[in-house]
Design an enzyme around this catalytic site. Structure first.
Site, mmCIF file in Angstrom:
data_model
loop_
_atom_site.group_PDB
_atom_site.id
_atom_site.type_symbol
_atom_site.label_atom_id
_atom_site.label_comp_id
_atom_site.label_asym_id
_atom_site.label_seq_id
_atom_site.Cartn_x
_atom_site.Cartn_y
_atom_site.Cartn_z
ATOM 1 N N CYS A 112 -3.285 5.275 0.854
ATOM 2 C CA CYS A 112 -2.502 5.546 -0.351
ATOM 3 C C CYS A 112 -2.100 4.252 -1.064
ATOM 4 C CB CYS A 112 -1.296 6.408 0.017
ATOM 5 S SG CYS A 112 -0.483 7.231 -1.361
ATOM 6 N N HIS A 113 -0.804 3.951 -1.137
ATOM 7 C CA HIS A 113 -0.303 2.740 -1.790
ATOM 8 C C HIS A 113 -0.218 1.540 -0.843
ATOM 9 C CE1 HIS A 113 1.106 5.831 -4.623
ATOM 10 N NE2 HIS A 113 1.146 4.872 -5.528
ATOM 11 N N ALA A 114 -0.489 1.733 0.444
ATOM 12 C CA ALA A 114 -0.362 0.646 1.420
ATOM 13 C C ALA A 114 -1.236 -0.570 1.120
ATOM 14 C CB ALA A 114 -0.634 1.163 2.833
ATOM 15 N N TRP A 116 -1.249 -2.275 -1.351
ATOM 16 C CA TRP A 116 -0.383 -3.275 -2.000
ATOM 17 C C TRP A 116 0.056 -4.342 -0.991
ATOM 18 C CZ3 TRP A 116 3.468 0.445 -4.853
ATOM 19 C CH2 TRP A 116 3.011 0.715 -6.148
#
Length: 187
Positions: A112-114, A116
């Site tokens: 997912c957003h990990a 980043w």
């Protein structure tokens, strides 16, 4: 596969606001295969999940980040969510912890957003990855070949898009954990 993974230890690095299924489902899959799993948090205290549209359960920490070392584990899992990776990507201790897994050639799985966190750790340039769509341009800007696929594996780095991809994510996480160190995994 259970026998092959007995004795393995995996860290799940999380801060408040992680997407609940992206921690709970991989943890359950790993534990089912006999893997010892530690939830590592910045302060060693429990962290509250985000469960799709509202706050979820609180998950107790097994270790504080200051007490955890890459050398204690065979792999690292980074759940997504919006709040969790946003906090961890500006935490120097978290970035050092993550980078240690890459330097040691150990599997890292991010969903997912990990990614980043991985961008700020400086470990993604030249890699092939996926993520939630809103992170795609950030990854491209960091030198990644971004693809829209349920799961992508690049020399021990496992990435997926969203909770709907958790089955594929978990299967590849377990496969990479069984394979062990990867010479192509680097910081």
């Amino acid at each position: 596969m259970k026998q092959a993974l007995n004795g393995k230890r995996v860290a799940i690095l999380a801060a408040a606001g992680f997407e609940e299924s992206e921690l709970s489902v991989p943890r359950a899959a790993l534990q089912k295969e006999g893997v010892e799993v530690h939830v590592v948090t910045p302060d060693g205290k429990g962290v509250r999940a985000w469960a799709e549209t509202d706050w979820g359960d609180t998950y107790e920490a097994d270790k504080a980040l200051a007490d955890a070392s890459e050398s204690d584990y065979h792999a690292l899992v980074l759940p997504g969510g919006l709040f969790n990776p946003d906090e961890l990507r500006i935490n120097d201790d978290a970035l050092s912890f993550v980078k240690g897994f890459f330097q040691a050639g150990k599997p890292v799985a991010a969903i997912c957003h990990a990614p980043w966190i991985l961008i700020n750790a400086g470990v993604v340039e030249g890699r092939r990855m996926t993520s939630v769509h809103s992170v795609a341009q950030d990854l491209r800007n960091a030198g990644v070949e971004w693809v829209d696929e349920p799961v992508v594996v690049d020399s021990g780095l496992v990435t997926s898009r969203t909770p709907k991809d958790l089955d594929a994510f978990n299967a590849k996480l377990l496969e990479e954990l069984q394979e062990g160190r990867h010479s192509g995994q680097h910081a």
